[in-house]
Design a protein around this motif. Structure first.
Motif, mmCIF file in Angstrom:
data_model
loop_
_atom_site.group_PDB
_atom_site.id
_atom_site.type_symbol
_atom_site.label_atom_id
_atom_site.label_comp_id
_atom_site.label_asym_id
_atom_site.label_seq_id
_atom_site.Cartn_x
_atom_site.Cartn_y
_atom_site.Cartn_z
ATOM 1 N N PHE A 5 0.837 -1.198 0.000
ATOM 2 C CA PHE A 5 0.000 0.000 0.000
ATOM 3 C C PHE A 5 0.870 1.245 0.000
ATOM 4 C CE2 PHE A 5 -2.687 -3.251 1.947
ATOM 5 C CZ PHE A 5 -3.795 -3.152 1.119
ATOM 6 N N LYS A 6 0.454 2.234 -0.756
ATOM 7 C CA LYS A 6 1.171 3.510 -0.821
ATOM 8 C C LYS A 6 0.754 4.385 0.355
ATOM 9 C CE LYS A 6 2.795 2.704 -4.980
ATOM 10 N NZ LYS A 6 4.140 2.476 -5.292
ATOM 11 N N LYS A 7 1.687 5.182 0.846
ATOM 12 C CA LYS A 7 1.415 6.110 1.938
ATOM 13 C C LYS A 7 0.546 7.248 1.417
ATOM 14 C CE LYS A 7 3.816 9.349 4.913
ATOM 15 N NZ LYS A 7 5.098 9.967 5.215
ATOM 16 N N HIS A 8 -0.516 7.590 2.157
ATOM 17 C CA HIS A 8 -1.386 8.712 1.789
ATOM 18 C C HIS A 8 -0.680 10.022 2.116
ATOM 19 C CE1 HIS A 8 -4.909 11.150 1.189
ATOM 20 N NE2 HIS A 8 -4.708 11.687 2.378
ATOM 21 N N ILE A 9 -0.608 10.890 1.135
ATOM 22 C CA ILE A 9 0.017 12.194 1.322
ATOM 23 C C ILE A 9 -1.070 13.262 1.200
ATOM 24 C CG2 ILE A 9 1.712 13.816 0.418
ATOM 25 C CD1 ILE A 9 3.136 11.314 -0.761
ATOM 26 N N PRO A 10 -1.377 13.948 2.288
ATOM 27 C CA PRO A 10 -2.417 14.984 2.220
ATOM 28 C C PRO A 10 -1.999 16.120 1.286
ATOM 29 C CG PRO A 10 -1.393 14.933 4.389
ATOM 30 C CD PRO A 10 -0.774 13.832 3.595
ATOM 31 N N LEU A 11 -2.953 16.617 0.515
ATOM 32 C CA LEU A 11 -2.674 17.719 -0.406
ATOM 33 C C LEU A 11 -2.654 19.040 0.340
ATOM 34 C CD1 LEU A 11 -4.872 16.701 -3.451
ATOM 35 C CD2 LEU A 11 -2.402 16.490 -3.192
ATOM 36 N N LYS A 66 6.065 20.097 -8.905
ATOM 37 C CA LYS A 66 7.337 19.569 -8.412
ATOM 38 C C LYS A 66 7.297 19.426 -6.891
ATOM 39 C CE LYS A 66 12.238 20.729 -8.313
ATOM 40 N NZ LYS A 66 13.256 21.694 -8.765
ATOM 41 N N GLN A 67 6.678 20.408 -6.219
ATOM 42 C CA GLN A 67 6.540 20.381 -4.751
ATOM 43 C C GLN A 67 5.896 19.072 -4.296
ATOM 44 O OE1 GLN A 67 4.760 23.871 -2.703
ATOM 45 N NE2 GLN A 67 3.161 22.459 -2.034
ATOM 46 N N TYR A 68 4.792 18.685 -4.936
ATOM 47 C CA TYR A 68 4.098 17.457 -4.556
ATOM 48 C C TYR A 68 4.953 16.229 -4.832
ATOM 49 C CZ TYR A 68 0.958 13.542 -4.369
ATOM 50 O OH TYR A 68 0.400 12.330 -4.064
ATOM 51 N N HIS A 69 5.569 16.173 -6.010
ATOM 52 C CA HIS A 69 6.375 15.003 -6.355
ATOM 53 C C HIS A 69 7.530 14.807 -5.384
ATOM 54 C CE1 HIS A 69 4.251 14.038 -9.999
ATOM 55 N NE2 HIS A 69 4.359 15.282 -10.417
ATOM 56 N N LEU A 70 8.176 15.884 -4.991
ATOM 57 C CA LEU A 70 9.272 15.781 -4.020
ATOM 58 C C LEU A 70 8.762 15.312 -2.667
ATOM 59 C CD1 LEU A 70 11.338 18.937 -4.966
ATOM 60 C CD2 LEU A 70 11.970 16.538 -5.332
ATOM 61 N N LYS A 71 7.589 15.784 -2.279
ATOM 62 C CA LYS A 71 6.992 15.366 -1.005
ATOM 63 C C LYS A 71 6.658 13.874 -1.045
ATOM 64 C CE LYS A 71 3.298 17.617 -0.078
ATOM 65 N NZ LYS A 71 2.167 18.410 0.399
ATOM 66 N N ARG A 72 6.178 13.408 -2.208
ATOM 67 C CA ARG A 72 5.843 11.985 -2.365
ATOM 68 C C ARG A 72 7.096 11.127 -2.254
ATOM 69 N NH1 ARG A 72 3.030 10.354 -7.762
ATOM 70 N NH2 ARG A 72 5.114 10.785 -8.505
ATOM 71 N N SER A 105 5.185 7.812 -14.870
ATOM 72 C CA SER A 105 4.012 8.065 -15.699
ATOM 73 C C SER A 105 4.228 9.229 -16.668
ATOM 74 C CB SER A 105 2.807 8.384 -14.807
ATOM 75 O OG SER A 105 2.445 7.253 -14.062
ATOM 76 N N GLY A 106 5.394 9.833 -16.633
ATOM 77 C CA GLY A 106 5.664 10.959 -17.516
ATOM 78 C C GLY A 106 5.035 12.248 -17.044
ATOM 79 N N CYS A 107 5.000 12.464 -15.749
ATOM 80 C CA CYS A 107 4.377 13.662 -15.177
ATOM 81 C C CYS A 107 5.035 14.936 -15.703
ATOM 82 C CB CYS A 107 4.482 13.629 -13.655
ATOM 83 S SG CYS A 107 3.647 12.213 -12.916
ATOM 84 N N ARG A 108 4.233 15.931 -15.946
ATOM 85 C CA ARG A 108 4.677 17.208 -16.513
ATOM 86 C C ARG A 108 5.755 17.876 -15.661
ATOM 87 N NH1 ARG A 108 -0.094 21.127 -17.995
ATOM 88 N NH2 ARG A 108 -0.421 19.433 -19.452
ATOM 89 N N HIS A 109 5.664 17.772 -14.342
ATOM 90 C CA HIS A 109 6.602 18.466 -13.449
ATOM 91 C C HIS A 109 7.489 17.489 -12.669
ATOM 92 C CE1 HIS A 109 4.557 22.163 -14.378
ATOM 93 N NE2 HIS A 109 3.404 21.590 -14.086
ATOM 94 N N CYS A 110 7.855 16.374 -13.289
ATOM 95 C CA CYS A 110 8.681 15.351 -12.624
ATOM 96 C C CYS A 110 10.063 15.901 -12.278
ATOM 97 C CB CYS A 110 8.836 14.126 -13.513
ATOM 98 S SG CYS A 110 9.836 12.824 -12.754
ATOM 99 N N PRO A 111 10.433 15.919 -10.985
ATOM 100 C CA PRO A 111 11.746 16.404 -10.598
ATOM 101 C C PRO A 111 12.815 15.305 -10.640
ATOM 102 C CG PRO A 111 10.496 15.936 -8.635
ATOM 103 C CD PRO A 111 9.584 15.663 -9.808
#
Length: 55
Positions: free
Chosen positions: A4-10, A27-33, A39-45
């Motif tokens: 199971f993946k950890k839930h990250i609150p937005l 990018k902020q969210y991806h780094l937090k994750r 998946s080829g996300c637009r803001h993949c850091p």
């Protein structure tokens, strides 16, 4: 092993809504994750490019 993946609150700044109405994660969210989903996300850091890195 836990599959199971950890839930990250937005939080503010984690995403914006595109003109088409989709949620686009920043990018902020991806780094937090903390990992690349490949998946080829637009803001993949993490530098993943689905056209270049496809298996």
């Amino acid at each position: 092993m836990n599959t199971f993946k950890k839930h990250i609150p937005l939080e503010e700044g984690d995403f914006y809504v595109t003109k088409e109405g989709y949620r686009c994660f920043t990018k902020q969210y991806h780094l937090k994750r903390g990992y690349c989903c490949k998946s080829g996300c637009r803001h993949c850091p993490y530098g993943f490019d689905k056209n270049r890195d496809a298996n």
